[in-house]
Write an enzyme that holds these catalytic residues in place. Sequence first.
Site, PDB file in Angstrom:
ATOM      1  N   CYS A 156       0.866  -1.175   0.000  1.00  0.00           N
ATOM      2  CA  CYS A 156       0.000   0.000   0.000  1.00  0.00           C
ATOM      3  C   CYS A 156       0.903   1.227   0.000  1.00  0.00           C
ATOM      4  CB  CYS A 156      -0.915  -0.017   1.215  1.00  0.00           C
ATOM      5  SG  CYS A 156      -2.065   1.355   1.152  1.00  0.00           S
ATOM      6  N   GLY A 157       0.839   1.985  -1.089  1.00  0.00           N
ATOM      7  CA  GLY A 157       1.744   3.131  -1.238  1.00  0.00           C
ATOM      8  C   GLY A 157       1.451   4.229  -0.246  1.00  0.00           C
TER       9      GLY A 157
ATOM     10  N   HIS B  72      -8.820  -3.701  -7.631  1.00  0.00           N
ATOM     11  CA  HIS B  72      -8.811  -2.232  -7.727  1.00  0.00           C
ATOM     12  C   HIS B  72      -9.138  -1.834  -9.178  1.00  0.00           C
ATOM     13  CE1 HIS B  72      -6.287  -2.869  -4.156  1.00  0.00           C
ATOM     14  NE2 HIS B  72      -6.487  -1.614  -3.825  1.00  0.00           N
TER      15      HIS B  72
ATOM     16  N   CYS C 240      -3.269   6.972  -4.960  1.00  0.00           N
ATOM     17  CA  CYS C 240      -3.069   5.517  -4.838  1.00  0.00           C
ATOM     18  C   CYS C 240      -1.661   5.107  -5.298  1.00  0.00           C
ATOM     19  CB  CYS C 240      -4.126   4.740  -5.618  1.00  0.00           C
ATOM     20  SG  CYS C 240      -4.083   2.976  -5.224  1.00  0.00           S
ATOM     21  N   GLY C 241      -0.817   4.818  -4.314  1.00  0.00           N
ATOM     22  CA  GLY C 241       0.587   4.502  -4.628  1.00  0.00           C
ATOM     23  C   GLY C 241       0.746   3.276  -5.504  1.00  0.00           C
ATOM     24  N   THR C 242       0.004   2.211  -5.187  1.00  0.00           N
ATOM     25  CA  THR C 242       0.142   1.009  -6.013  1.00  0.00           C
ATOM     26  C   THR C 242      -0.553   1.216  -7.365  1.00  0.00           C
ATOM     27  OG1 THR C 242      -1.723   0.051  -4.775  1.00  0.00           O
ATOM     28  CG2 THR C 242       0.485  -0.641  -4.120  1.00  0.00           C
TER      29      THR C 242
HETATM   30  O1  PYC Z   1      -1.813   3.793  -1.935  1.00  0.00           O
HETATM   31  O2  PYC Z   1      -1.406   1.810  -2.737  1.00  0.00           O
HETATM   32  C1  PYC Z   1      -2.143   2.616  -2.202  1.00  0.00           C
HETATM   33  C2  PYC Z   1      -3.506   2.201  -1.803  1.00  0.00           C
HETATM   34  C3  PYC Z   1      -4.104   1.010  -2.061  1.00  0.00           C
HETATM   35  C4  PYC Z   1      -5.383   1.085  -1.497  1.00  0.00           C
HETATM   36  C5  PYC Z   1      -5.520   2.312  -0.899  1.00  0.00           C
HETATM   37  N1  PYC Z   1      -4.345   2.980  -1.094  1.00  0.00           N
END
Ligand code: PYC
Length: 310
Positions: free
Chosen positions: A85-86, A205, A235-237
């Site tokens: 989770c980024g 996602h 959303c990092g990923t």
């Molecule tokens: O930032 O990777 C992310 C992430 C995944 C689900 C919510 N945030």
Amino acid sequence: MRVIDSHTAGEPTRLVVDGGPDLGSGSLTEKAARLEAEHMDFCASIVLEPRGHDAIIGALLLPPSQPDCTAAVIYFNNLQNLGMCGHATIGLAATLAHMGRIAPGRHKFETPVGIVDVDLQDANTVSVVNVESYRLHKGISVDVPGQGKVTGDVAWGGNWFFLVKDSPIELTLDNVSALTAYTKSIRQALENAGVTGTGGAWIDHIELFGPPKGPTAQSRNFVLCPGGAYDRSPCGTGCSAKLACLAEDGVLAPGEDWIQESVIGSTYRISYQPGTSKGVIPTITGQAFVTSDAHLIFNPADPYRFGIRP
Ligand code: PYC
């Protein structure tokens, strides 16, 4: 149980600092599987109402098993574990800095999908070098009932994503209900059509793109998360999956910056270097802020101590 809350570009993280379940021995992947299989009451009690809400990502802090790592962490939401989770990794770094456990500089965190490098630039600004990310399929089309044919790419950025370039619905906060319904129907159509990630993995996602609103950004996104909430951050990923697609399409060169805007208008600066096998190594830079430091109370007489669940 001590928890510290933060948000990264608007997206909340709740870090469990101590008082979590005993996950026994073994690798972090084995511990993560045990958390999901045997301790969903614990996860639900952290992230669900009445203590939390569906957008919160839980993060269980564990001692690292690798000598060069500062911390190990397992991320979870209201439904399941997350591989990586980024936003929560940026939140974890800012929280460890707030606790005085890390100083500005480079650190390594263990996650169930691999080790990620973190550069704490100041108390709030963090760059994360994510796991290698790649596109599995380009231009897959599915029939979405009531919406017609929707075409997108399937890519991995630490989680599985279906990325759709031109959202037919404007990416604004006013449209969150419509965007959520639309992305849920795409996810269902993918499931019905048997479209999966590697090894049959659920594409949990869904990411829509559209034109940015801010003057510095190249793109705006909306991301549906597995439990039905939307990501307040870019959303990092999801950005990692996007970088894999931009690289393969020849739209972004290695080391070149891309500013990705979220549906609330918050931004990440992202870039990549070529990967060692099939993809890219993404770097995601964003800011996180600690919002509370609390002790959770579990009264045995409280019928909702493990969260409100269907
Ligand atoms: O930032 O990777 C992310 C992430 C995944 C689900 C919510 N945030």
